[in-house]
Design a protein around this motif. Structure first.
Motif, mmCIF file in Angstrom:
data_model
loop_
_atom_site.group_PDB
_atom_site.id
_atom_site.type_symbol
_atom_site.label_atom_id
_atom_site.label_comp_id
_atom_site.label_asym_id
_atom_site.label_seq_id
_atom_site.Cartn_x
_atom_site.Cartn_y
_atom_site.Cartn_z
ATOM 1 N N TYR A 19 -9.522 -0.622 -5.212
ATOM 2 C CA TYR A 19 -10.090 0.505 -4.549
ATOM 3 C C TYR A 19 -10.350 1.488 -5.751
ATOM 4 N N SER B 82 2.483 4.727 -4.602
ATOM 5 C CA SER B 82 2.968 4.579 -3.393
ATOM 6 C C SER B 82 3.165 3.216 -3.095
ATOM 7 N N GLU C 296 4.591 10.364 -0.509
ATOM 8 C CA GLU C 296 3.944 9.091 -0.217
ATOM 9 C C GLU C 296 2.506 8.922 0.339
ATOM 10 N N GLY C 297 1.636 8.240 -0.337
ATOM 11 C CA GLY C 297 0.260 8.199 0.233
ATOM 12 C C GLY C 297 -0.608 9.409 -0.467
ATOM 13 N N ASP D 221 -11.035 4.697 -5.387
ATOM 14 C CA ASP D 221 -10.648 6.026 -5.258
ATOM 15 C C ASP D 221 -9.742 6.748 -6.308
ATOM 16 N N ILE E 221 -3.873 10.055 -5.113
ATOM 17 C CA ILE E 221 -5.241 10.691 -5.611
ATOM 18 C C ILE E 221 -4.820 11.964 -6.270
#
Lengths: 426, 426
Positions: free
Chosen positions: A218, A179, A403-404, A220, A407
């Motif tokens: 990050y 993204s 988008e976003g 995650d 994960i």
């Protein structure tokens, strides 16, 4: 071995960063005279980095992994030429933020990989590792070739039109465009601010996720082994550019879709709304105008050192009116909203990666038409290799997400990767 | 004289760039010991530039106009320190794209203006020209003070939270934050990629438009004298942050609205949708995470040279999860859509500029809370000075428009500027 396995063994001190690096360097020694993936390589500095890592504590999630950095990204200890003679020998004072994060996560920065001129079209010397007479794609030519040729497990790419996905598809590696604004762009030579996206080239979805986690700061994004696999709802989406695909690419998409159906995934044929017909043009309008602006210093002070093709592109950008620019931006916004609606019913779209196998010749880097709309829409996109086509070169399919949702997107892409392993539909 | 009049007379060769520059330098000599607006000033180089312009052809729309450049923007012939000791004496190899375009349009780059540390909060030495005991606002402290103090007619500012609008309001000048990505950001130290916006500080709407045209490379933005004035439909919008405004700011807004009504404009009180309640928090989340990423090199290699406040901000950014970040991004997208709907009924929103007059003291640059949401929403915003408040310092109102509507927006803002001239409501 893939980067995830290597990372585990490096953490366990089962293998040494130095010996892994020496394997990479040996491969480079053997193949670089044909592949020309590297714009800069400092063996001694890389070996010193690796030894430091071996002798110290585990630094982070990329501990000991050799990484190639596209030469559009600043590095404080290596020259950064942006693929242009204007910047031959240029020495930035700092690392691009993504490079700094990657080093801090323990990676060994092996060197700089060949980029086209300012990540636009004018190619460098890199060849396709599967056939030296064919382009590796661009603009991330060296990164894709280096990963495909097993010179390095991970490399940075950037995409404004199709520069992550296209070379990944042509070279048969995993290319992941996260993204928009997932990896920081500070210290990357700007081309088009609304489009420029940094992403990993790797040899598996898990490797791409691991690299993106390290390079973004990050964690995650790292895929965990202990979770049940995701079974995504997939939209089969030929896009309005379908007729520009060669039969090999069409077969790769349709064959992959059949295979996923057989493996039990829910596949829904989807037609993109009519507004998407002009979306690739809108992306081009935005890109041309923003390139014209971003490269102002070079255009005004180094005109003679720009390629003829780039000069032409910049002159086209100068002509785009405020009205055309914002009309293009509005269309992109509208399509973003419509895409969000489509993602109520599916988790992923399965779309063509490129128009076909890597074209013959090194003077052009191929056609980014299949990627433009997805760059403009800012969602994650990931290319999975699916065998070879009639010319014996890699074919691929691309998955696209909301988008976003990266994960979940990466987990879902990993499911497809497993289901499409050892297949060949072209 | 304002920049538009000066530009006309410079074009006509009525006045010489050199003599205009000498006037500016005389003002700087007189006032700089109190105002401290400049991080770097090279009188001789500027005079040489001005003489070259006087002796050559008219270069462009900014021919002969002296311009201050915020020291967060790279310049090839002046040091660029980004407000940080880490970069003291740093010499970039090229001009930021907006600076290159501004020079090409004929402007004289007079020097670099003081910025807070990396355009975040830690202030430089600049004082408010209206009262040296009060902050000029930030992060574009030097640019706002220099324009307000008539040291220079035009200066560059950048905004990530409220760094164009707030210092403009505190210093009593026009601050214009164009639609996102109107002025190119290449060569500007990145802070938060989804928010960073470059814009002009000037003494009138027409001046701001002229400067934005020159600095963007596109001339459509220049306001033309020969067109009938626009009579915009204005939404009076107190925003969800209204209670954080001091009475002086509230009076400035409500008094201005009454004046516009009296002048015959259609004013509609508007309440922003409920989702906007959390929009300022969302902007903060995005900003914190992206700042943490963008300043990775400095955080990893120069921790001791960062201010305590910035270290704290970066540590907060490190804690923001992928889920919080994308939830904030989705809220911003949602509000953008709702704002587009509001703009069906009005052309402009009239909103508070800041919480009140410039606070006393130089250790803080004031509160950007009234600006955060408009930065995140990417539309044009422009601050108009409207007299002085109870402390004798400037008060202002801000107009906000739809993303991409800048040409119409500037014309409409000019109408309001005329109607609000010589008023004082605080």
């Amino acid at each position: 071995m893939n980067a995830t396995t290597l990372a585990y063994r490096l953490h366990q001190r089962d293998i040494r960063a130095e010996s892994l690096l020496r394997d990479c360097l040996a491969r480079i020694d053997a193949r670089e005279p044909v592949v020309h993936a590297w714009a800069w390589l400092d063996r001694d500095a890389a070996l010193a980095q690796a030894r430091l890592l071996d002798d110290g504590p585990v630094r982070g999630v990329l501990h000991g992994l050799p990484v190639g950095v596209k030469d559009i990204m600043d590095t404080c200890d290596m020259p950064t030429a942006y693929g242009s003679p204007i910047y031959a020998g240029h020495r930035p004072t700092l690392d691009a933020a993504s490079v700094a994060l990657t080093r801090a996560a323990g990676a060994v920065i092996l060197g700089k990989t060949v980029t086209t001129e300012f990540a636009v079209f004018h190619p460098g010397p890199t060849t396709n590792p599967h056939h030296p007479g064919h382009t590796p794609g661009g603009s991330s030519s060296g990164s894709a070739a280096a990963v495909a040729d097993r010179m390095v497990p991970l490399a940075f790419a950037t995409q404004t039109g199709g520069s992550i996905i296209r070379p990944a598809a042509y070279c048969g590696v995993v290319g992941y465009k996260p993204s928009f604004n997932t990896l920081p762009r500070a210290g990357v030579k700007p081309l088009a601010d609304s489009l420029d996206t940094i992403g990993p080239l790797a040899r598996s979805v898990a490797d791409a996720a691991l690299f993106a986690a390290g390079a973004s700061g990050y964690h995650d994004l790292i895929l965990r082994n202990d979770e049940a696999p995701v079974r995504p709802r997939v939209g089969l989406c030929q896009t309005w550019e379908w007729e520009q695909c060669e039969p090999a690419q069409q077969q790769a998409l349709l064959g992959s879709a059949r295979q996923l159906s057989r493996a039990g995934l829910a596949l829904t044929p989807l037609t993109l709304p009519q507004s998407f017909v002009h979306l690739a043009d809108a992306q081009m309008t935005v890109m041309l105008r923003q390139q014209f602006q971003s490269l102002s210093f070079e255009r005004l002070h180094h005109w003679q050192e720009l390629s003829a093709n780039l000069r032409d592109i910049l002159e086209r950008g100068a002509q785009i009116s405020d009205a055309s620019y914002w009309s293009a931006m509005r269309l992109i916004q509208q399509c973003k909203g419509q895409l969000r609606d489509l993602f109520r019913d599916v988790d992923l779209l399965l779309v063509p990666s490129v128009t076909g196998e890597a074209p013959e010749g090194l003077r052009h880097t191929g056609n980014p038409i299949m990627n433009r709309i997805w760059t403009a829409l800012h969602g994650p996109a990931l290319t999975l290799p699916v065998g070879t086509g009639p010319k014996g070169l890699p074919t691929a399919v691309t998955v696209v997400g909301m988008e976003g949702s990266d994960i979940h997107f990466l987990k879902a892409a990993q499911t497809l990767e497993t289901m499409l392993e050892h297949t060949n539909y072209a």
